[in-house]
Design an enzyme around this catalytic site. Structure first.
Site, PDB file in Angstrom:
ATOM      1  N   THR A 133      22.498  -3.951 105.216  1.00 24.34           N
ATOM      2  CA  THR A 133      21.483  -4.212 106.241  1.00 24.34           C
ATOM      3  C   THR A 133      20.710  -2.940 106.592  1.00 24.34           C
ATOM      4  O   THR A 133      21.240  -1.822 106.455  1.00 24.34           O
ATOM      5  CB  THR A 133      22.186  -4.756 107.505  1.00 24.34           C
ATOM      6  OG1 THR A 133      21.295  -4.691 108.609  1.00 24.34           O
ATOM      7  CG2 THR A 133      23.406  -3.924 107.883  1.00 24.34           C
ATOM      8  N   ASP A 134      19.495  -3.097 107.127  1.00 26.20           N
ATOM      9  CA  ASP A 134      18.739  -1.935 107.613  1.00 26.20           C
ATOM     10  C   ASP A 134      19.321  -1.410 108.926  1.00 26.20           C
ATOM     11  O   ASP A 134      18.945  -0.332 109.378  1.00 26.20           O
ATOM     12  CB  ASP A 134      17.245  -2.271 107.776  1.00 26.20           C
ATOM     13  CG  ASP A 134      16.963  -3.356 108.814  1.00 26.20           C
ATOM     14  OD1 ASP A 134      17.916  -3.982 109.317  1.00 26.20           O
ATOM     15  OD2 ASP A 134      15.772  -3.582 109.136  1.00 26.20           O
ATOM     16  N   TYR A 159      29.060  -3.754 114.431  1.00 30.72           N
ATOM     17  CA  TYR A 159      28.634  -4.414 113.184  1.00 30.72           C
ATOM     18  C   TYR A 159      27.986  -3.405 112.242  1.00 30.72           C
ATOM     19  O   TYR A 159      28.397  -3.251 111.082  1.00 30.72           O
ATOM     20  CB  TYR A 159      27.655  -5.551 113.494  1.00 30.72           C
ATOM     21  CG  TYR A 159      26.858  -5.998 112.280  1.00 30.72           C
ATOM     22  CD1 TYR A 159      27.496  -6.607 111.197  1.00 30.72           C
ATOM     23  CD2 TYR A 159      25.476  -5.810 112.196  1.00 30.72           C
ATOM     24  CE1 TYR A 159      26.767  -7.008 110.066  1.00 30.72           C
ATOM     25  CE2 TYR A 159      24.750  -6.200 111.081  1.00 30.72           C
ATOM     26  CZ  TYR A 159      25.399  -6.802 110.021  1.00 30.72           C
ATOM     27  OH  TYR A 159      24.682  -7.183 108.906  1.00 30.72           O
TER      28      TYR A 159
HETATM   29  P1  NAD Z   1      26.900 -15.109 107.397  1.00 31.43           P
HETATM   30  O1  NAD Z   1      27.680 -14.697 108.596  1.00 31.43           O
HETATM   31  O2  NAD Z   1      25.975 -16.264 107.494  1.00 31.43           O
HETATM   32  O3  NAD Z   1      27.904 -15.438 106.185  1.00 31.43           O
HETATM   33  C1  NAD Z   1      29.024 -14.643 105.895  1.00 31.43           C
HETATM   34  C2  NAD Z   1      29.884 -15.393 104.886  1.00 31.43           C
HETATM   35  O4  NAD Z   1      30.996 -14.549 104.553  1.00 31.43           O
HETATM   36  C3  NAD Z   1      30.458 -16.704 105.412  1.00 31.43           C
HETATM   37  O5  NAD Z   1      30.347 -17.717 104.432  1.00 31.43           O
HETATM   38  C4  NAD Z   1      31.917 -16.373 105.694  1.00 31.43           C
HETATM   39  O6  NAD Z   1      32.774 -17.493 105.554  1.00 31.43           O
HETATM   40  C5  NAD Z   1      32.198 -15.310 104.638  1.00 31.43           C
HETATM   41  N1  NAD Z   1      33.280 -14.404 105.008  1.00 31.43           N
HETATM   42  C6  NAD Z   1      33.432 -13.751 106.194  1.00 31.43           C
HETATM   43  N2  NAD Z   1      34.571 -13.020 106.168  1.00 31.43           N
HETATM   44  C7  NAD Z   1      35.137 -13.196 104.939  1.00 31.43           C
HETATM   45  C8  NAD Z   1      36.283 -12.691 104.296  1.00 31.43           C
HETATM   46  N3  NAD Z   1      37.150 -11.859 104.925  1.00 31.43           N
HETATM   47  N4  NAD Z   1      36.546 -13.068 103.021  1.00 31.43           N
HETATM   48  C9  NAD Z   1      35.708 -13.924 102.367  1.00 31.43           C
HETATM   49  N5  NAD Z   1      34.614 -14.447 102.927  1.00 31.43           N
HETATM   50  C10 NAD Z   1      34.320 -14.087 104.204  1.00 31.43           C
HETATM   51  O7  NAD Z   1      26.135 -13.804 106.908  1.00 31.43           O
HETATM   52  P2  NAD Z   1      24.676 -13.668 106.286  1.00 31.43           P
HETATM   53  O8  NAD Z   1      23.691 -13.631 107.384  1.00 31.43           O
HETATM   54  O9  NAD Z   1      24.528 -14.655 105.192  1.00 31.43           O
HETATM   55  O10 NAD Z   1      24.758 -12.196 105.677  1.00 31.43           O
HETATM   56  C11 NAD Z   1      25.280 -11.981 104.371  1.00 31.43           C
HETATM   57  C12 NAD Z   1      25.302 -10.488 104.084  1.00 31.43           C
HETATM   58  O11 NAD Z   1      23.987  -9.967 104.193  1.00 31.43           O
HETATM   59  C13 NAD Z   1      26.170  -9.695 105.069  1.00 31.43           C
HETATM   60  O12 NAD Z   1      26.853  -8.715 104.354  1.00 31.43           O
HETATM   61  C14 NAD Z   1      25.169  -9.079 106.026  1.00 31.43           C
HETATM   62  O13 NAD Z   1      25.644  -7.856 106.524  1.00 31.43           O
HETATM   63  C15 NAD Z   1      23.978  -8.877 105.111  1.00 31.43           C
HETATM   64  N6  NAD Z   1      22.667  -8.916 105.784  1.00 31.43           N
HETATM   65  C16 NAD Z   1      22.333  -9.952 106.630  1.00 31.43           C
HETATM   66  C17 NAD Z   1      21.077  -9.982 107.208  1.00 31.43           C
HETATM   67  C18 NAD Z   1      20.646 -11.122 108.109  1.00 31.43           C
HETATM   68  O14 NAD Z   1      19.560 -11.072 108.704  1.00 31.43           O
HETATM   69  N7  NAD Z   1      21.423 -12.216 108.224  1.00 31.43           N
HETATM   70  C19 NAD Z   1      20.165  -8.965 106.962  1.00 31.43           C
HETATM   71  C20 NAD Z   1      20.543  -7.931 106.083  1.00 31.43           C
HETATM   72  C21 NAD Z   1      21.783  -7.928 105.512  1.00 31.43           C
END
Ligand code: NAD
Length: 360
Positions: A133-134, A159
């Site tokens: 993430t940023d 986070y």
């Molecule tokens: P999310 O919370 O919607 O999904 C996370 C997924 O990971 C879920 O399906 C959950 O069941 C699974 N998970 C959590 N803990 C786990 C574990 N211990 N073992 C296996 N699976 C596990 O998250 P998202 O918004 O889809 O984000 C996905 C990735 O992208 C993350 O790493 C986040 O940091 C990164 N990210 C998100 C955003 C955003 O705006 N949502 C922006 C930039 C980066």
């Protein structure tokens, strides 16, 4: 390619899997622990597809991961599994350290041990792509500054600190062991199948129910928004053409103040869902300012020039087009929303009856 994707039942992971199945010949193994954020109903369109397999597994389970690597023999890992909600990290940081830091280290070790068993050509073609993430860069003081790939890390929340730690681990596994890693740092995503604890889906669904639209403080925090399908296209591009050891920022060039995002949703709803909930004349009347989040970053804005220059990726959606698609999606997928809101997407998976309480 066979791609092992962690966190594929989440918001971005499910968009990535739907994208890869629809637009590439890649085979997918989805490793997901199905926390509250994991929803297999977001993957209904690929369930039954022979190129898709699901492994219900926690990334902190080293033995389970070793079995999955040995059985599926992936050519690449795309690591999205994480605890991802800033407010939850303030209420309870431990799960964030466990999954985002310990889980990433466990996954790196499982990938490295498997990678060492590969032939020299398979070893050099292998990729470990870490999705970050940023928010690891912290806050931007100036109004025109942008995060670049060399901006110093200064995370503000549990986070973002746990994600920063995971980025450092991935970089160290490249430098120390030569694991061919890729890191991407992306801005705020929005789009279909977004869990309604996050700002955009929360505002859409609350508005449709006549509930207050909570805005932290005056809502002047600035975020750079990217449509989730543009993110999925960027991730495919980096996986297939990125240079091992490199980091790529991904962003939408769409800086918006939170209050303006909420106003834009209200304006779209006036047009697309003109039947107001009984209590108000305008959706915007539901806007309610609430106490600001502790340590809230004022502004994030990303320079996504490198991925554009070096890999040729550019977002296809503007904020206006992506937000319209998103609002339309929530208006036409009320069953998915209802099942998330009432917890039945989890209850059935856990084998509970409809009236049993479900923890979120
Ligand atoms: P999310 O919370 O919607 O999904 C996370 C997924 O990971 C879920 O399906 C959950 O069941 C699974 N998970 C959590 N803990 C786990 C574990 N211990 N073992 C296996 N699976 C596990 O998250 P998202 O918004 O889809 O984000 C996905 C990735 O992208 C993350 O790493 C986040 O940091 C990164 N990210 C998100 C955003 C955003 O705006 N949502 C922006 C930039 C980066």
């Amino acid at each position: 390619m066979k791609v092992l994707i962690t966190g594929g039942a989440g918001f971005i992971g499910s968009a990535l899997i739907r994208h890869l199945v629809a637009h590439t010949p890649h085979r997918i193994v989805n490793v997901d622990a199905l926390t509250y954020a994991g929803n297999l109903e977001s993957l209904e369109s690929v369930t039954g597809e022979p190129r898709y397999a699901f492994e219900h597994l926690n990334i902190c389970d080293a033995q389970g991961l070793a079995r999955v690597f040995a059985q599926h023999k992936p050519d690449a890992v795309m690591h999205l599994a994480a605890e991802s909600h800033v407010d939850r990290s303030i209420d309870g940081p431990s799960a964030f350290i466990q999954t985002n830091v310990v889980g990433t280290a466990t996954l790196l070790e499982a990938a490295r041990h498997y990678w060492l068993t590969l032939s020299p050509s398979a070893r050099s073609a292998f990729r470990f792509h870490h999705i970050s993430t940023d928010e690891v860069y912290g806050d931007l003081a100036g109004t025109t500054d942008l995060f670049t790939e060399t901006t110093a890390y200064a995370p503000s929340s549990p986070y973002s600190a746990s994600k920063a730690a995971s980025d450092h681990l991935v970089r160290a596994w490249h430098r120390t062991y030569g694991l061919p890693t890729l890191i991407t740092n992306c801005s705020n995503n929005y789009g279909p199948y977004h869990f309604p604890e996050k700002l955009i889906p929360l505002v859409i669904l609350n508005a449709l129910e006549g509930q207050p639209l909570p805005v932290y403080g005056a809502g002047l925090q600035v975020r750079d928004w990217l449509y989730v399908e543009d993110h999925a296209r960027a991730l495919q591009c980096v996986l297939e053409t990125g240079v091992p050891g490199e980091t790529y920022n991904i962003g939408g060039h769409n800086e918006q103040r939170n209050i303006d995002v909420v106003q834009s949703i209200c304006t779209l709803l006036e047009e697309l869902a003109p039947m107001h909930p009984a209590r108000v004349a305008h959706y915007a009347d539901l806007i309610t300012h609430v106490t600001d989040r502790p340590g809230h970053d004022a502004r994030y804005a990303i320079d996504a020039g490198k991925i554009g220059r070096e890999l040729g990726w550019a977002p296809q959606e503007t904020f206006a087009s992506g937000l319209r698609k998103t609002v339309q999606w929530y208006l036409t997928h009320r069953t998915w929303c209802r099942r998330v809101q009432n917890g039945s997407y989890q209850r059935e998976r856990l084998g509970l009856h409809d009236d049993a309480p479900c923890r979120h």
